[in-house]
Design a protein around this motif. Structure first.
Motif, PDB file in Angstrom:
ATOM      1  N   GLY A 174      -4.133  10.581  11.362  1.00 57.27           N
ATOM      2  CA  GLY A 174      -4.153   9.122  11.453  1.00 57.27           C
ATOM      3  C   GLY A 174      -2.927   8.504  12.078  1.00 57.27           C
ATOM      4  N   SER A 175      -2.477   7.402  11.454  1.00 52.70           N
ATOM      5  CA  SER A 175      -1.398   6.599  12.054  1.00 52.70           C
ATOM      6  C   SER A 175      -0.092   7.384  12.168  1.00 52.70           C
ATOM      7  CB  SER A 175      -1.191   5.307  11.266  1.00 52.70           C
ATOM      8  OG  SER A 175      -0.528   5.552  10.049  1.00 52.70           O
ATOM      9  N   LEU A 176       0.100   8.372  11.311  1.00 54.99           N
ATOM     10  CA  LEU A 176       1.348   9.170  11.381  1.00 54.99           C
ATOM     11  C   LEU A 176       1.414   9.896  12.732  1.00 54.99           C
ATOM     12  CD1 LEU A 176       3.767  10.384   9.540  1.00 54.99           C
ATOM     13  CD2 LEU A 176       2.311  12.401   9.506  1.00 54.99           C
ATOM     14  N   CYS A 182      -9.111   7.565   1.652  1.00 57.27           N
ATOM     15  CA  CYS A 182      -8.374   8.833   1.704  1.00 57.27           C
ATOM     16  C   CYS A 182      -8.961   9.686   2.816  1.00 57.27           C
ATOM     17  CB  CYS A 182      -8.455   9.567   0.361  1.00 57.27           C
ATOM     18  SG  CYS A 182     -10.088  10.191  -0.060  1.00 57.27           S
ATOM     19  N   GLU A 238       0.859  -1.187   0.000  1.00 61.00           N
ATOM     20  CA  GLU A 238       0.000   0.000   0.000  1.00 61.00           C
ATOM     21  C   GLU A 238       0.892   1.232   0.000  1.00 61.00           C
ATOM     22  OE1 GLU A 238      -2.543  -0.484   3.442  1.00 61.00           O
ATOM     23  OE2 GLU A 238      -3.774  -1.939   2.365  1.00 61.00           O
ATOM     24  N   ASP A 282      -4.619  12.859   2.996  1.00 64.91           N
ATOM     25  CA  ASP A 282      -3.761  11.706   2.682  1.00 64.91           C
ATOM     26  C   ASP A 282      -4.579  10.687   1.891  1.00 64.91           C
ATOM     27  OD1 ASP A 282      -5.325  10.290   4.557  1.00 64.91           O
ATOM     28  OD2 ASP A 282      -3.898  10.616   6.170  1.00 64.91           O
ATOM     29  N   ASP A 313      -1.300  -4.706   8.701  1.00 67.59           N
ATOM     30  CA  ASP A 313      -0.698  -3.864   7.649  1.00 67.59           C
ATOM     31  C   ASP A 313       0.533  -3.095   8.159  1.00 67.59           C
ATOM     32  OD1 ASP A 313      -2.747  -4.685   5.995  1.00 67.59           O
ATOM     33  OD2 ASP A 313      -3.762  -2.752   5.912  1.00 67.59           O
TER      34      ASP A 313
HETATM   35  N1  UDP Z   1      -5.751   3.598   4.379  1.00 68.72           N
HETATM   36  C1  UDP Z   1      -6.539   2.686   3.711  1.00 68.72           C
HETATM   37  N2  UDP Z   1      -6.444   1.369   4.013  1.00 68.72           N
HETATM   38  C2  UDP Z   1      -5.604   0.896   4.967  1.00 68.72           C
HETATM   39  C3  UDP Z   1      -4.802   1.837   5.664  1.00 68.72           C
HETATM   40  C4  UDP Z   1      -4.905   3.166   5.337  1.00 68.72           C
HETATM   41  O1  UDP Z   1      -7.304   3.060   2.812  1.00 68.72           O
HETATM   42  O2  UDP Z   1      -5.561  -0.330   5.191  1.00 68.72           O
HETATM   43  C5  UDP Z   1      -5.834   5.040   4.035  1.00 68.72           C
HETATM   44  C6  UDP Z   1      -6.541   5.842   5.098  1.00 68.72           C
HETATM   45  O3  UDP Z   1      -7.916   5.977   4.826  1.00 68.72           O
HETATM   46  C7  UDP Z   1      -5.836   7.189   5.019  1.00 68.72           C
HETATM   47  C8  UDP Z   1      -4.428   6.832   4.524  1.00 68.72           C
HETATM   48  O4  UDP Z   1      -4.524   5.546   3.945  1.00 68.72           O
HETATM   49  O5  UDP Z   1      -6.455   7.996   4.040  1.00 68.72           O
HETATM   50  C9  UDP Z   1      -3.412   6.819   5.635  1.00 68.72           C
HETATM   51  O6  UDP Z   1      -3.864   5.989   6.666  1.00 68.72           O
HETATM   52  P1  UDP Z   1      -3.101   5.886   8.054  1.00 68.72           P
HETATM   53  O7  UDP Z   1      -1.755   5.294   7.836  1.00 68.72           O
HETATM   54  O8  UDP Z   1      -3.151   7.214   8.719  1.00 68.72           O
HETATM   55  O9  UDP Z   1      -3.885   4.799   8.868  1.00 68.72           O
HETATM   56  P2  UDP Z   1      -5.297   4.830   9.624  1.00 68.72           P
HETATM   57  O10 UDP Z   1      -5.280   5.985  10.565  1.00 68.72           O
HETATM   58  O11 UDP Z   1      -6.307   4.974   8.525  1.00 68.72           O
HETATM   59  O12 UDP Z   1      -5.334   3.502  10.287  1.00 68.72           O
END
Ligand code: UDP
Length: 237
Positions: free
Chosen positions: A99-101, A198, A90, A175, A129
């Motif tokens: 989010g995760s950041l 997104c 991904e 993002d 993931d």
């Molecule tokens: N995202 C996604 N599928 C996943 C993980 C992330 O579509 O399995 C997308 C999520 O919606 C966001 C971007 O990727 O727009 C970044 O996601 P993030 O790493 O911040 O993780 P999250 O907070 O979504 O777990």
């Protein structure tokens, strides 16, 4: 196009064979999940809204010269796509922290990221993931150096096209996540682009208009997706 046996059913979409071995039917379901499938719900109209939304975005990307698997929308919930060998990686670009950041680095949400960041994650639900890098991807055979290079270039090209498109609609593209596959030797954009994958905020109020409404239990999830669509000029009825 004749819909034949189901090949695969994921958390929000199902994939079916057709009489043409090069083409598949993607069915967008109302199922919505977050936190690696731990939170699940059916959201009325979501499959239809995402199918129409995705078709609109994929057409824009195609017009900008980005190779995509998208062929055409067949009906409310189904689209025809090229059958690709998907890579289990991904690709995430971030223009604003969220989010995760924020969790991982302890940084505040809402900071403009300049230059935008680029991250890779392994598509593997059992492992949640995990974040990976190019070295790991090559060593474990998830993608080659050349494929990773193309994926990165295309992911940034998508950013240029979509940041502008959403900005014109009064939205911030915070993002997004892209997935790629190989079709006849060429790295090609696969999966979908919808508010499920997104983050989109209102440019003025910074109201969340994406799947974070579901993750955070804010309600009005599909209504927010429709609002984004309307601002882009998408006709849902
Ligand atoms: N995202 C996604 N599928 C996943 C993980 C992330 O579509 O399995 C997308 C999520 O919606 C966001 C971007 O990727 O727009 C970044 O996601 P993030 O790493 O911040 O993780 P999250 O907070 O979504 O777990």
């Amino acid at each position: 196009m004749e819909k034949r046996e189901e090949l695969y059913s994921g958390k929000a979409k199902s994939v079916f064979k057709t009489e043409d071995p090069d083409l598949l039917i993607l069915e967008f379901r109302d199922d919505t999940s977050a936190f690696d499938g731990k939170k699940k719900e059916q959201l009325e109209r979501k499959g239809r809204v995402n199918n129409i939304f995705n078709a609109f975005i994929m057409e824009k990307l195609k017009a900008a010269g980005i190779p995509t698997h998208f062929e055409k929308r067949l009906n409310d919930r189904e689209s025809l796509v090229k059958c690709m060998q998907m890579l289990p990686v991904e690709c995430v670009v971030r223009n604003i922290s969220a989010g995760s950041l924020c969790k991982r680095l302890g940084v505040e949400e809402g900071q403009t990221l300049n230059p935008p960041t680029y991250e890779l994650f392994l598509k593997n639900d059992e492992q949640g993931d995990p974040m990976i890098n190019e070295s790991l991807a090559v060593t474990f055979g998830w993608a080659t150096d050349e494929q990773l290079q193309s994926m990165k270039e295309l992911t940034y090209q998508v950013n240029a096209v979509l940041q502008r498109l959403f900005a014109e609609a009064g939205l911030l593209l915070v993002d997004y996540k892209l997935e790629f596959g190989v079709f006849k030797g060429q790295i090609t954009l696969g999966d979908e682009f919808s508010p499920d994958g997104c983050r989109l905020w209102d440019a003025e109020t910074r109201e969340k208009l994406d799947k974070d409404r579901f993750r955070q239990g804010l309600g009005g999830v599909v209504e927010a997706y429709e609002e984004v669509g309307r601002r882009l000029g998408i006709q849902f009825d």
